[in-house]
Design a protein around this motif. Sequence first.
Motif, PDB file in Angstrom:
ATOM      1  N   TYR A 119      60.778 125.031   6.567  1.00 23.92           N
ATOM      2  CA  TYR A 119      60.695 126.342   7.214  1.00 23.92           C
ATOM      3  C   TYR A 119      59.316 126.983   7.077  1.00 23.92           C
ATOM      4  CZ  TYR A 119      65.777 126.137   7.527  1.00 23.92           C
ATOM      5  OH  TYR A 119      67.057 125.762   7.823  1.00 23.92           O
ATOM      6  N   THR A 120      58.827 127.534   8.191  1.00 23.92           N
ATOM      7  CA  THR A 120      57.600 128.318   8.200  1.00 23.92           C
ATOM      8  C   THR A 120      57.675 129.316   9.349  1.00 23.92           C
ATOM      9  OG1 THR A 120      55.192 128.263   8.474  1.00 23.92           O
ATOM     10  CG2 THR A 120      56.451 126.548   9.595  1.00 23.92           C
ATOM     11  N   SER A 121      57.060 130.469   9.157  1.00 29.17           N
ATOM     12  CA  SER A 121      56.990 131.468  10.233  1.00 29.17           C
ATOM     13  C   SER A 121      55.685 131.355  11.008  1.00 29.17           C
ATOM     14  CB  SER A 121      57.110 132.885   9.641  1.00 29.17           C
ATOM     15  OG  SER A 121      56.033 133.143   8.751  1.00 29.17           O
ATOM     16  N   LEU A 122      54.923 130.285  10.777  1.00 30.09           N
ATOM     17  CA  LEU A 122      53.590 130.146  11.359  1.00 30.09           C
ATOM     18  C   LEU A 122      53.520 129.268  12.600  1.00 30.09           C
ATOM     19  CD1 LEU A 122      51.267 129.813   8.215  1.00 30.09           C
ATOM     20  CD2 LEU A 122      51.458 131.740   9.779  1.00 30.09           C
ATOM     21  N   LEU A 123      54.622 128.769  13.102  1.00 25.66           N
ATOM     22  CA  LEU A 123      54.529 127.854  14.235  1.00 25.66           C
ATOM     23  C   LEU A 123      53.903 128.513  15.459  1.00 25.66           C
ATOM     24  CD1 LEU A 123      57.846 125.818  13.991  1.00 25.66           C
ATOM     25  CD2 LEU A 123      55.561 125.193  13.198  1.00 25.66           C
ATOM     26  N   TRP A 124      54.015 129.830  15.582  1.00 26.05           N
ATOM     27  CA  TRP A 124      53.359 130.515  16.696  1.00 26.05           C
ATOM     28  C   TRP A 124      51.854 130.263  16.667  1.00 26.05           C
ATOM     29  CZ3 TRP A 124      49.350 133.892  16.231  1.00 26.05           C
ATOM     30  CH2 TRP A 124      49.094 134.395  14.943  1.00 26.05           C
ATOM     31  N   ALA A 125      51.270 130.200  15.447  1.00 25.29           N
ATOM     32  CA  ALA A 125      49.827 130.016  15.301  1.00 25.29           C
ATOM     33  C   ALA A 125      49.407 128.580  15.556  1.00 25.29           C
ATOM     34  CB  ALA A 125      49.378 130.454  13.912  1.00 25.29           C
ATOM     35  N   PHE A 126      50.337 127.651  15.440  1.00 24.85           N
ATOM     36  CA  PHE A 126      49.996 126.248  15.617  1.00 24.85           C
ATOM     37  C   PHE A 126      50.400 125.721  16.993  1.00 24.85           C
ATOM     38  CE2 PHE A 126      49.865 127.028  11.128  1.00 24.85           C
ATOM     39  CZ  PHE A 126      48.686 126.392  10.775  1.00 24.85           C
ATOM     40  N   GLU A 127      51.486 126.211  17.534  1.00 28.19           N
ATOM     41  CA  GLU A 127      51.879 125.802  18.877  1.00 28.19           C
ATOM     42  C   GLU A 127      51.463 126.826  19.928  1.00 28.19           C
ATOM     43  OE1 GLU A 127      52.698 122.996  19.732  1.00 28.19           O
ATOM     44  OE2 GLU A 127      53.555 121.999  17.976  1.00 28.19           O
ATOM     45  N   GLY A 128      51.679 128.100  19.640  1.00 26.19           N
ATOM     46  CA  GLY A 128      51.293 129.125  20.612  1.00 26.19           C
ATOM     47  C   GLY A 128      49.794 129.184  20.826  1.00 26.19           C
ATOM     48  N   VAL A 129      49.023 129.158  19.745  1.00 21.93           N
ATOM     49  CA  VAL A 129      47.569 129.156  19.862  1.00 21.93           C
ATOM     50  C   VAL A 129      47.099 127.904  20.597  1.00 21.93           C
ATOM     51  CG1 VAL A 129      45.423 128.968  18.549  1.00 21.93           C
ATOM     52  CG2 VAL A 129      47.137 130.666  17.885  1.00 21.93           C
ATOM     53  N   THR A 130      47.725 126.771  20.286  1.00 25.16           N
ATOM     54  CA  THR A 130      47.365 125.525  20.978  1.00 25.16           C
ATOM     55  C   THR A 130      47.694 125.618  22.464  1.00 25.16           C
ATOM     56  OG1 THR A 130      47.699 124.266  18.937  1.00 25.16           O
ATOM     57  CG2 THR A 130      47.710 123.024  20.988  1.00 25.16           C
ATOM     58  N   SER A 131      48.796 126.274  22.814  1.00 29.55           N
ATOM     59  CA  SER A 131      49.137 126.457  24.228  1.00 29.55           C
ATOM     60  C   SER A 131      48.100 127.324  24.937  1.00 29.55           C
ATOM     61  CB  SER A 131      50.525 127.102  24.351  1.00 29.55           C
ATOM     62  OG  SER A 131      51.529 126.225  23.913  1.00 29.55           O
ATOM     63  N   TYR A 132      47.544 128.301  24.241  1.00 28.28           N
ATOM     64  CA  TYR A 132      46.465 129.102  24.821  1.00 28.28           C
ATOM     65  C   TYR A 132      45.237 128.239  25.085  1.00 28.28           C
ATOM     66  CZ  TYR A 132      42.503 132.394  24.797  1.00 28.28           C
ATOM     67  OH  TYR A 132      41.345 133.085  25.093  1.00 28.28           O
ATOM     68  N   TYR A 133      44.918 127.394  24.131  1.00 30.39           N
ATOM     69  CA  TYR A 133      43.712 126.587  24.266  1.00 30.39           C
ATOM     70  C   TYR A 133      43.873 125.438  25.262  1.00 30.39           C
ATOM     71  CZ  TYR A 133      40.667 128.649  20.710  1.00 30.39           C
ATOM     72  OH  TYR A 133      39.824 129.477  20.013  1.00 30.39           O
ATOM     73  N   ASP A 134      45.084 124.972  25.534  1.00 34.80           N
ATOM     74  CA  ASP A 134      45.182 123.799  26.415  1.00 34.80           C
ATOM     75  C   ASP A 134      44.639 124.100  27.808  1.00 34.80           C
ATOM     76  OD1 ASP A 134      47.452 125.021  27.684  1.00 34.80           O
ATOM     77  OD2 ASP A 134      48.857 123.911  26.438  1.00 34.80           O
ATOM     78  N   ASN A 135      44.999 125.255  28.379  1.00 34.67           N
ATOM     79  CA  ASN A 135      44.419 125.648  29.659  1.00 34.67           C
ATOM     80  C   ASN A 135      42.937 125.959  29.527  1.00 34.67           C
ATOM     81  OD1 ASN A 135      46.643 125.864  31.782  1.00 34.67           O
ATOM     82  ND2 ASN A 135      47.557 127.017  30.106  1.00 34.67           N
ATOM     83  N   LEU A 136      42.589 126.620  28.442  1.00 35.87           N
ATOM     84  CA  LEU A 136      41.212 127.062  28.251  1.00 35.87           C
ATOM     85  C   LEU A 136      40.257 125.871  28.165  1.00 35.87           C
ATOM     86  CD1 LEU A 136      39.837 129.832  28.029  1.00 35.87           C
ATOM     87  CD2 LEU A 136      40.000 129.633  25.541  1.00 35.87           C
ATOM     88  N   PHE A 137      40.679 124.784  27.525  1.00 34.29           N
ATOM     89  CA  PHE A 137      39.794 123.636  27.407  1.00 34.29           C
ATOM     90  C   PHE A 137      39.676 122.866  28.722  1.00 34.29           C
ATOM     91  CE2 PHE A 137      40.110 123.936  22.701  1.00 34.29           C
ATOM     92  CZ  PHE A 137      38.744 123.976  22.474  1.00 34.29           C
ATOM     93  N   VAL A 138      40.686 122.884  29.550  1.00 33.06           N
ATOM     94  CA  VAL A 138      40.542 122.289  30.877  1.00 33.06           C
ATOM     95  C   VAL A 138      39.537 123.107  31.688  1.00 33.06           C
ATOM     96  CG1 VAL A 138      41.752 121.643  33.003  1.00 33.06           C
ATOM     97  CG2 VAL A 138      42.849 121.294  30.783  1.00 33.06           C
ATOM     98  N   LEU A 139      39.570 124.433  31.533  1.00 31.90           N
ATOM     99  CA  LEU A 139      38.564 125.294  32.150  1.00 31.90           C
ATOM    100  C   LEU A 139      37.176 124.986  31.599  1.00 31.90           C
ATOM    101  CD1 LEU A 139      37.674 127.915  33.744  1.00 31.90           C
ATOM    102  CD2 LEU A 139      38.216 129.168  31.653  1.00 31.90           C
ATOM    103  N   ARG A 140      37.048 124.932  30.273  1.00 28.48           N
ATOM    104  CA  ARG A 140      35.745 124.681  29.655  1.00 28.48           C
ATOM    105  C   ARG A 140      35.197 123.297  30.002  1.00 28.48           C
ATOM    106  NH1 ARG A 140      36.550 127.134  23.477  1.00 28.48           N
ATOM    107  NH2 ARG A 140      36.756 129.336  24.103  1.00 28.48           N
ATOM    108  N   ALA A 141      36.076 122.372  30.294  1.00 30.34           N
ATOM    109  CA  ALA A 141      35.644 121.031  30.696  1.00 30.34           C
ATOM    110  C   ALA A 141      35.187 120.986  32.149  1.00 30.34           C
ATOM    111  CB  ALA A 141      36.774 120.034  30.476  1.00 30.34           C
ATOM    112  N   GLY A 142      35.295 122.116  32.855  1.00 33.43           N
ATOM    113  CA  GLY A 142      34.886 122.166  34.253  1.00 33.43           C
ATOM    114  C   GLY A 142      35.902 121.571  35.200  1.00 33.43           C
TER     115      GLY A 142
END
Length: 588
Positions: A288-311
């Motif tokens: 149990y951990t209450s931190l999955l938002w920081a590991f999955e949610g943050v990663t979900s934010y970055y997945d689109n962002l890195f496709v953008l940053r990759a052009g």
Amino acid sequence: MPEAVHYRVSMLRPHSHLFEVEATFPAAPESLAAVLPVWTPGSYLVREFSRQLQDVSATGPGGEPLAVRRMDKRTWRVESGGRAVTLRYRVYAHELTVRTSHLDGSHGYFNGASLFLYTEATRGLEHHVTVEAPEGWRAFTALERRGDVFVASDYDELVDSPFEVGPHTPLTFTAAGVPHEVVVWGDVVPDASRMCSDLQRVCEAQARLYGGLPHRRYLFLVYLTDKGRGGLEHGASTALLFPRVGLQSARGWEDFLTLAAHEYFHLWNVKRVKPRALVPFDYSQENYTSLLWAFEGVTSYYDNLFVLRAGLMSASRYLTRLGETLSALQSTPGRKVQTLAESSLVCWVKHYRPDEHSPNSAISYYLKGEVVAVLLDLELRRLTGNARGLDDLMRLLWKRYGDGSGVPEDGVEAAAAEVAGQELSAFFDRALRSTEELDLSPFAHVGLEVRLRPRESTNDRGGTPPPRTKGEGRPKGWLGVVPKGGATFSAVLEGSPAQEAGLYVDDELVALDGWRVDTGALLTRCEDKSPGDTVRVTVFRRDKLVEVPVVLGQKPADAVWLARMDKPTDAQKAAYQAWLGTLWEEPG
């Protein structure tokens, strides 16, 4: 040198869907207890892998038979007398997901947690694997290879290194100086060179954030199927399940790249920087951990962002996809019931076991976590005059916890305050520990306004402005059910006219106002009516025909899009450019 645990995995009868496994454990105490995990890291659900394990037998070092006794759902005990023990067993594998194992005439895929018995006494030893496969098949895994043997430093690395075995020819590319392989099952990739070049750009965009890659080689395992989408991260590889038809459209290709970007970013955010509650993994039960938002949610934010940053994605497309995420959150009543911290904590029984009531009672830590991540990024940028943002927080967490020691439950919040130079308790109390609506005002820092409109159809994901059509602005009738297809509903939304009138998820739709309809036509015809109109919905409830009168409500404005301010300041334009790397004036 300490002895190793040895496994031989045979798949010479692939049509049986049975992996034949031989596991040899070095000399141990008088009694050996071999156990199988009940879950696999990265997928937080007790899957009871032992239900597919059968025909267990044991022998000593000279081949003499030893008695095996099953102790519980996951444990087999052998009275070894301190000698080495070889266990032989078979595992049924006919479930093609990234979390399980699959064997048929075309290939063999196995996830270690579902296949390899282990002992706590030998968990820290090297684990060696040899593979016996049909002629013409090759084994692919991220593990080091010594001759015909694949070597894991310990059981955790073994479980973290899935195998794909088949008659494949891998695609290859180099990113940030590191060799990468792509092994595809299920179909021929329409444009293999494009897949490699696009993945390379995404990987290198992520490497730039952290100043390099944390592995010596990397393996993408791609499973193209008729349906389904998902991924599972590993320390030097990932398994991706994706619909083959999706690679043939621009939107589908974009989705594939964001999925790959998501799992690749886990190289840092989960595989190395991880919640302390998962150190070490306890394979016997929930962790149990209450931190999955920081590991999955943050990663979900970055997945689109890195496709953008990759052009590989325009800024306008990025904002559209972000608007779709905001729309999904806005249309989920469960956001008013479950906090983000609780969503992380109880994912074992909620997120991975959804039912018809889930939209009303729960919120995804992926979904809300992504929105909280973008708000945190923008808030950090606002507080520091664009000097620092979420990138800096991720680098700080990497520096502090990248050794695998684990992030304490308050570690992300403490590090964010450090980056901001001030306390952020009010932000996190509201975002993580409250069911209050999120404060979306940080979007103003980059010159954006959050706007809402009713959805145009069941396929409307939001993210775009309302179309300019005849009758624009006319209030539409609303029933408040989520169609499942055909004649059934997947959910009846909390507080909706359908719920108040007494429609149920297990009702079988027959007619609307005496005319036969399916769920798609039902919703369309209700929208053609006005709020306050009464409709008669006829259903079979079990085997009884029931007519339910429903007073329609007004269709809610739950489709979100991000609009540029008409008169942004120079500071807002500069903040927008710093955030997305695109000039405010540039189209798309």
